[in-house]
Design a protein around this motif. Structure first.
Motif, short mmCIF file in Angstrom:
data_model
loop_
_atom_site.label_atom_id
_atom_site.label_comp_id
_atom_site.label_asym_id
_atom_site.label_seq_id
_atom_site.Cartn_x
_atom_site.Cartn_y
_atom_site.Cartn_z
N LEU A 47 0.88 -1.12 -0.02
CA LEU A 47 0.10 -0.09 -0.19
C LEU A 47 0.97 1.16 0.02
N ASP A 48 0.99 1.69 -1.13
CA ASP A 48 2.11 2.81 -1.33
C ASP A 48 1.46 4.19 -0.33
N ALA A 49 2.88 4.38 0.43
CA ALA A 49 2.67 5.76 1.32
C ALA A 49 1.64 5.48 2.26
N CYS A 50 1.63 4.26 2.96
CA CYS A 50 0.57 4.09 3.89
C CYS A 50 1.09 4.18 5.39
N ARG A 51 0.91 5.24 6.19
CA ARG A 51 1.36 5.21 7.50
C ARG A 51 0.60 4.29 8.51
N ALA A 52 1.46 3.68 9.33
CA ALA A 52 1.06 2.63 10.29
C ALA A 52 -0.28 3.08 11.07
N ASP A 53 -0.09 4.55 11.71
CA ASP A 53 -1.16 5.26 12.28
C ASP A 53 -2.38 5.33 11.61
N MET A 54 -2.37 5.69 10.47
CA MET A 54 -3.57 5.66 9.42
C MET A 54 -4.09 4.54 9.20
N PHE A 55 -3.42 3.31 8.80
CA PHE A 55 -3.92 2.01 8.79
C PHE A 55 -4.58 1.56 10.14
N HIS B 244 6.97 12.52 1.03
CA HIS B 244 7.83 11.52 1.40
C HIS B 244 9.30 11.41 0.67
N PRO B 245 10.07 12.49 1.27
CA PRO B 245 11.15 12.73 0.77
C PRO B 245 12.40 11.40 0.79
N ARG B 246 13.23 11.25 -0.18
CA ARG B 246 14.14 10.06 -0.09
C ARG B 246 15.24 10.40 1.08
N ASN B 247 15.55 9.17 1.68
CA ASN B 247 16.53 9.19 2.69
C ASN B 247 16.36 10.09 3.89
N LEU B 248 14.88 10.01 4.48
CA LEU B 248 14.74 11.01 5.52
C LEU B 248 14.22 10.00 6.65
N ARG B 249 14.71 9.79 7.58
CA ARG B 249 14.23 8.54 8.55
C ARG B 249 13.41 9.15 9.69
N HIS B 250 12.13 9.66 9.35
CA HIS B 250 11.37 9.97 10.20
C HIS B 250 10.56 9.15 10.47
N PRO B 251 9.99 8.81 11.81
CA PRO B 251 9.16 7.93 12.28
C PRO B 251 7.82 7.59 11.56
N ALA B 252 7.24 8.92 10.96
CA ALA B 252 5.82 8.82 10.07
C ALA B 252 6.40 8.25 8.84
N LEU B 253 7.57 8.31 8.36
CA LEU B 253 7.97 7.89 7.26
C LEU B 253 8.13 6.34 7.08
N VAL B 254 8.75 5.81 8.16
CA VAL B 254 9.33 4.44 8.32
C VAL B 254 8.81 3.38 9.09
N THR B 255 7.61 3.88 9.94
CA THR B 255 7.00 3.06 10.58
C THR B 255 5.64 2.66 9.68
N VAL B 256 5.71 1.55 9.36
CA VAL B 256 4.60 0.91 8.31
C VAL B 256 3.59 -0.44 8.94
N PRO B 257 2.59 -0.55 8.36
CA PRO B 257 1.78 -1.88 9.09
C PRO B 257 2.52 -2.94 8.45
N TRP B 258 2.08 -4.21 9.14
CA TRP B 258 2.36 -5.32 8.67
C TRP B 258 1.40 -6.36 9.28
#
Length: 319
Positions: A55-63, A269-283
């Protein structure tokens, strides 16, 4: 040459505040956030699954707020290896031989970052659109609006491609890369696609939100609808395919979140930006019926020409 290129870029963008902001983010903010949050992330190819539904560009908190987690066998948050599609694809798949996987994608970055890593890449975005699957729009300023509905593959169209692949390659693992909930926000929670009159192309968390042309709440709500739309189709695909399916994301999205410890906000979603909202994803895992027997095989290179990839990325606002 590098100095000349830098001077040329500055000459072209010297009065563009958004451009300067992105340069500061790239050169200063990104390295600091990488030191704070690290660069580790889940190796998705090594995990257990038959169908990996992206799911492209899906934040965990939104999911977690939109989707009923009770519909799955298990759920957890994981850390992505990328903050954008090219980061994620390169970090997970580049220079690997994954002959047990067919990658069916609405996202053109696969052909650019990992063109020869899979048994087969099915670039659905490059296939001709016909009939009801096509979204018609007037001429747009792509760089301003970032993403055109006309360049977007619907979830229905992608599912149709997966069905064909499943018949041709019944003993492979499938990565199915949807374009939603990534903008443009084309979907409704009932699984239907919006009419042209319903599509607001300013509903994007990048430049339109930064410039104040749209409210954060409006963009967030549109993303929630787009997420509910795509998950309804992804869930049906998981049922139709059977086996063990995982619903996850390549990266999250920034909606003006603070880039702590810097007093600036982040967008898209900038490249190489290790922000929690960008790298925390659902599983989220869901097993239906029995798992199929997976067979490995040779890898092949996608036959999509680089110029076609570049043209599609330009339509999507990346170039």
């Amino acid at each position: 040459m590098a100095i000349l290129h830098a001077l040329s870029e500055i000459a072209d963008h010297y009065d563009n505040r958004y451009w300067w902001r992105e340069r500061f983010q790239e050169r200063i903010v990104s390295p600091v956030l990488a030191r704070i949050h690290g660069r580790d992330g889940v190796d998705v190819a090594e995990r257990e699954w038959d169908n990996l539904l992206i799911l492209d560009a899906c934040r965990a908190d939104m999911f977690e707020s939109v989707i009923d987690l009770g519909d799955f066998d298990s759920y957890e948050e994981v850390c992505s290896r990328g903050s954008s599609s090219p980061d994620w694809i390169a970090a997970n798949f580049a220079d690997r031989e994954l002959g047990d996987i067919v990658y069916i994608t609405a996202n053109p970055w696969v052909a650019k970052e990992a063109p020869s890593s899979f048994h087969k890449v099915v670039d659905v975005w490059a296939e001709e659109q016909t009939g009801d699957e096509e979204i018609h729009t007037d001429e747009l300023d792509q760089r301003d609006l970032a993403t055109s509905p006309a360049a977007t593959v619907t979830a229905q169209r992608l599912n149709g491609a997966v069905e064909r692949v499943a018949d041709e390659h019944p003993n492979k693992r499938y990565i199915v890369h949807y374009f939603q909930p990534h903008a443009p926000c084309i979907g409704l929670p009932d699984g239907s696609v919006k009419d042209e009159q319903e599509m607001d192309l300013l509903l994007h968390p990048g430049k339109p939100l930064y410039e104040g042309r749209i409210e954060r709440e409006a963009v967030w709500e549109a993303y929630e609808e787009n997420l509910a739309y795509v998950v309804s189709h992804a869930r049906q695909l998981a049922i139709d395919l059977g086996g063990k399916s995982v619903f996850t994301a390549d990266h999250g999205e920034l909606f003006g979140d603070w880039l702590w410890p810097f007093p600036i906000r982040g967008y898209a979603h900038p490249r190489n930006l290790r922000h929690p909202a960008l790298v925390t994803v659902p599983w989220a895992e869901l097993t239906v019926g029995t798992r199929r027997r997976i067979e490995s095989g040779a890898t092949s290179r996608t036959d999509i020409e680089r110029t076609a990839v570049t043209e599609q990325l330009e339509k999507l606002g990346y170039m």
